[in-house]
Design an enzyme around this catalytic site. Structure first.
Site, PDB file in Angstrom:
ATOM      1  N   LEU A 102     -50.727 -60.550 -83.579  1.00 34.57           N
ATOM      2  CA  LEU A 102     -50.367 -59.446 -84.471  1.00 34.57           C
ATOM      3  C   LEU A 102     -51.091 -58.158 -84.098  1.00 34.57           C
ATOM      4  O   LEU A 102     -52.156 -58.207 -83.457  1.00 34.57           O
ATOM      5  CB  LEU A 102     -50.752 -59.818 -85.909  1.00 34.57           C
ATOM      6  N   SER A 103     -50.539 -57.068 -84.548  1.00 35.41           N
ATOM      7  CA  SER A 103     -51.245 -55.798 -84.418  1.00 35.41           C
ATOM      8  C   SER A 103     -52.568 -55.922 -85.186  1.00 35.41           C
ATOM      9  O   SER A 103     -52.596 -56.434 -86.311  1.00 35.41           O
ATOM     10  CB  SER A 103     -50.378 -54.679 -85.013  1.00 35.41           C
ATOM     11  N   SER A 105     -55.052 -57.837 -84.266  1.00 35.80           N
ATOM     12  CA  SER A 105     -55.685 -59.163 -84.102  1.00 35.80           C
ATOM     13  C   SER A 105     -56.817 -59.124 -83.064  1.00 35.80           C
ATOM     14  O   SER A 105     -57.556 -60.103 -82.923  1.00 35.80           O
ATOM     15  CB  SER A 105     -54.642 -60.214 -83.706  1.00 35.80           C
ATOM     16  N   GLY A 106     -56.912 -58.040 -82.330  1.00 34.69           N
ATOM     17  CA  GLY A 106     -58.016 -57.903 -81.372  1.00 34.69           C
ATOM     18  C   GLY A 106     -57.600 -58.070 -79.918  1.00 34.69           C
ATOM     19  O   GLY A 106     -58.450 -58.266 -79.043  1.00 34.69           O
ATOM     20  N   SER A 175     -45.755 -59.074 -78.358  1.00 38.70           N
ATOM     21  CA  SER A 175     -44.775 -60.066 -77.858  1.00 38.70           C
ATOM     22  C   SER A 175     -44.456 -61.117 -78.928  1.00 38.70           C
ATOM     23  O   SER A 175     -44.801 -62.280 -78.776  1.00 38.70           O
ATOM     24  CB  SER A 175     -45.260 -60.721 -76.558  1.00 38.70           C
TER      25      SER A 175
HETATM   26  N1  LIG Z   1     -42.754 -51.925 -85.794  1.00 32.09           N
HETATM   27  C1  LIG Z   1     -43.868 -52.222 -85.127  1.00 32.09           C
HETATM   28  N2  LIG Z   1     -44.249 -53.501 -84.968  1.00 32.09           N
HETATM   29  C2  LIG Z   1     -45.378 -53.786 -84.266  1.00 32.09           C
HETATM   30  N3  LIG Z   1     -46.170 -52.842 -83.688  1.00 32.09           N
HETATM   31  C3  LIG Z   1     -45.820 -51.546 -83.822  1.00 32.09           C
HETATM   32  C4  LIG Z   1     -44.660 -51.189 -84.546  1.00 32.09           C
HETATM   33  N4  LIG Z   1     -44.551 -49.841 -84.521  1.00 32.09           N
HETATM   34  C5  LIG Z   1     -45.600 -49.377 -83.815  1.00 32.09           C
HETATM   35  N5  LIG Z   1     -46.362 -50.404 -83.395  1.00 32.09           N
HETATM   36  C6  LIG Z   1     -47.551 -50.217 -82.537  1.00 32.09           C
HETATM   37  O1  LIG Z   1     -47.118 -50.611 -81.241  1.00 32.09           O
HETATM   38  C7  LIG Z   1     -47.995 -51.566 -80.693  1.00 32.09           C
HETATM   39  C8  LIG Z   1     -47.212 -52.796 -80.217  1.00 32.09           C
HETATM   40  O2  LIG Z   1     -46.545 -52.548 -79.041  1.00 32.09           O
HETATM   41  P1  LIG Z   1     -46.063 -53.748 -78.144  1.00 32.09           P
HETATM   42  O3  LIG Z   1     -45.383 -53.145 -76.982  1.00 32.09           O
HETATM   43  O4  LIG Z   1     -47.213 -54.642 -77.879  1.00 32.09           O
HETATM   44  O5  LIG Z   1     -45.023 -54.476 -79.116  1.00 32.09           O
HETATM   45  S1  LIG Z   1     -43.910 -55.565 -78.760  1.00 32.09           S
HETATM   46  O6  LIG Z   1     -44.556 -56.575 -77.923  1.00 32.09           O
HETATM   47  O7  LIG Z   1     -42.816 -54.903 -78.071  1.00 32.09           O
HETATM   48  O8  LIG Z   1     -43.480 -56.123 -80.050  1.00 32.09           O
HETATM   49  C9  LIG Z   1     -48.935 -52.004 -81.778  1.00 32.09           C
HETATM   50  O9  LIG Z   1     -50.200 -51.933 -81.140  1.00 32.09           O
HETATM   51  P2  LIG Z   1     -51.332 -53.020 -81.359  1.00 32.09           P
HETATM   52  O10 LIG Z   1     -51.871 -52.701 -82.726  1.00 32.09           O
HETATM   53  O11 LIG Z   1     -52.303 -52.734 -80.260  1.00 32.09           O
HETATM   54  O12 LIG Z   1     -50.761 -54.389 -81.275  1.00 32.09           O
HETATM   55  C10 LIG Z   1     -48.751 -51.026 -82.895  1.00 32.09           C
HETATM   56  O13 LIG Z   1     -49.822 -50.145 -82.930  1.00 32.09           O
HETATM   57  N1  LIG Z   2     -63.864 -59.901 -82.391  1.00 30.73           N
HETATM   58  C1  LIG Z   2     -63.788 -58.933 -83.268  1.00 30.73           C
HETATM   59  N2  LIG Z   2     -64.571 -58.899 -84.336  1.00 30.73           N
HETATM   60  C2  LIG Z   2     -64.489 -57.895 -85.237  1.00 30.73           C
HETATM   61  N3  LIG Z   2     -63.619 -56.872 -85.145  1.00 30.73           N
HETATM   62  C3  LIG Z   2     -62.795 -56.850 -84.097  1.00 30.73           C
HETATM   63  C4  LIG Z   2     -62.825 -57.875 -83.101  1.00 30.73           C
HETATM   64  N4  LIG Z   2     -61.892 -57.598 -82.189  1.00 30.73           N
HETATM   65  C5  LIG Z   2     -61.312 -56.458 -82.586  1.00 30.73           C
HETATM   66  N5  LIG Z   2     -61.848 -55.997 -83.722  1.00 30.73           N
HETATM   67  C6  LIG Z   2     -61.465 -54.779 -84.430  1.00 30.73           C
HETATM   68  O1  LIG Z   2     -60.145 -54.963 -84.893  1.00 30.73           O
HETATM   69  C7  LIG Z   2     -59.398 -53.771 -84.736  1.00 30.73           C
HETATM   70  C8  LIG Z   2     -58.146 -54.066 -83.942  1.00 30.73           C
HETATM   71  O2  LIG Z   2     -58.512 -54.437 -82.634  1.00 30.73           O
HETATM   72  P1  LIG Z   2     -57.530 -54.197 -81.415  1.00 30.73           P
HETATM   73  O3  LIG Z   2     -58.205 -54.756 -80.218  1.00 30.73           O
HETATM   74  O4  LIG Z   2     -57.122 -52.762 -81.362  1.00 30.73           O
HETATM   75  O5  LIG Z   2     -56.294 -55.100 -81.840  1.00 30.73           O
HETATM   76  P2  LIG Z   2     -54.825 -55.143 -81.258  1.00 30.73           P
HETATM   77  O6  LIG Z   2     -54.875 -54.660 -79.855  1.00 30.73           O
HETATM   78  O7  LIG Z   2     -54.412 -56.571 -81.378  1.00 30.73           O
HETATM   79  O8  LIG Z   2     -54.028 -54.246 -82.157  1.00 30.73           O
HETATM   80  C9  LIG Z   2     -60.305 -52.748 -84.107  1.00 30.73           C
HETATM   81  O9  LIG Z   2     -60.815 -51.919 -85.099  1.00 30.73           O
HETATM   82  C10 LIG Z   2     -61.415 -53.593 -83.498  1.00 30.73           C
HETATM   83  O10 LIG Z   2     -62.642 -52.912 -83.472  1.00 30.73           O
END
Ligand SMILES: Nc1ncnc2c1ncn2[C@@H]1O[C@H](COP(=O)(O)OS(=O)(=O)O)[C@@H](OP(=O)(O)O)[C@H]1O
Ligand SMILES: Nc1ncnc2c1ncn2[C@@H]1O[C@H](COP(=O)(O)OP(=O)(O)O)[C@@H](O)[C@H]1O
Length: 270
Positions: A102-103, A105-106, A175
């Protein structure tokens, strides 16, 4: 001794260089071109004729998402410097570490910790992060299901090229659909696709909310947000699952779990 022909084309400046290439101009240009053949010593005769076209090798089916399958006019170019040679040069094996979750999730944090730890060990890595790739190669794609599929397909293909270059490629992408991740797995040699599932509960990701996107999604200001109103299909058979207990382990500890796996599977040596 094998003699390879090293061809250097030395173009002299010509006022016609930017003009349309008529037949006469092309002939004139050729006359001004010096073709020098320089003998080059080579110790390995098999490496001399370094480029061949092999019409029997067909590109992957996945390269043609429109369903057309193999393209009749496309042939495979084979070069005598191959994946094994590059791996020996780098003393590592090319592979794809696919971090899904998930977004929030780290994923990016682990990807970065992993790249740092491997870099410190002298290993060549490259991160393909969803957010980053969507700024360039995939800037034409939205978050509709079919665009996410195309996003993952392209990232999978690019990751495959990196792995073939001998690089440890780290893809950190939501993904969310199982079939898309499995399609990426299927285009890589067995074992070279290492799926890392960031199994962090939605409530934790949402509480982190580093980009404020969950809040917007809950308020209905972003439609189709993964985990809120778009599905996340958790992997069933990931090579590595990263979970948190009472507290979330530090990213460096998570990276070590992946490194132990790479060591056990001998990816950190040629
Ligand atoms: N609708 C929606 N759903 C999920 N995520 C969203 C969406 N809109 C924008 N974002 C931002 O885009 C990042 C995810 O992009 P990805 O290319 O990894 O997504 S995917 O694999 O095509 O589903 C994701 O980044 P991460 O937080 O780093 O995962 C989000 O910040
Ligand atoms: N192992 C961890 N423990 C605590 N906080 C974390 C950890 N990994 C990531 N975070 C925090 O969680 C948030 C999301 O991390 P990020 O790496 O950007 O996630 P993603 O790429 O899946 O969206 C950031 O604020 C980051 O500092």
């Amino acid at each position: 001794m094998t003699i390879a022909a090293k061809i250097s084309l030395i173009f002299t400046s010509s006022p016609t260089v930017h003009a349309p290439p008529t037949k006469q101009r092309f002939a004139k240009c050729l006359r001004k071109t010096t073709l020098a053949l320089t003998p080059v010593k080579s110790t390995d005769a098999s490496k001399t004729l370094s480029h061949t076209v092999d019409a029997t090798v067909k590109p992957d089916q996945h390269a043609f998402p429109n369903g057309s399958g193999l393209h009749a006019n496309v042939v495979w170019h084979k070069c005598s410097v191959e994946k094994n040679d590059r791996q020996e040069l780098l003393n590592q094996k090319g592979c794809v570490i696919w971090i899904t979750g998930l977004s929030g999730s780290g994923k990016s944090t682990v990807a970065c910790a992993l790249t740092r730890a491997l870099h410190a060990r002298g290993k060549l890595t490259y991160i393909l992060d969803g957010d980053t790739v969507r700024h360039g190669l995939n800037c034409d794609l939205t978050f509709k299901a079919e665009d996410r599929t195309e996003n993952i397909r392209r990232i999978g293909e690019v990751a495959k090229l990196f792995a073939n270059a001998g690089v440890i490629c780290i893809a950190s992408v939501v993904s969310p659909y199982r079939k898309d991740r499995d399609a990426c797995r299927s285009i890589l040699p067995d074992g070279d696709f290492i799926e890392v599932f960031m199994d962090i509960p939605l409530c934790v990701c949402e509480a982190r909310n580093p980009k404020g996107l969950y809040k917007l999604a809950r308020a209905g200001k972003i439609k189709g947000f993964t985990g809120i109103d778009d599905p996340y299909e958790a992997p069933l058979n990931s090579e590595i699952v990263i979970q948190q207990g009472e507290v979330c382990p530090p990213p460096e500890a998570m990276a070590e779990i992946v490194i132990s796996y790479l060591e056990a599977k001998v990816y950190l040596h040629a």
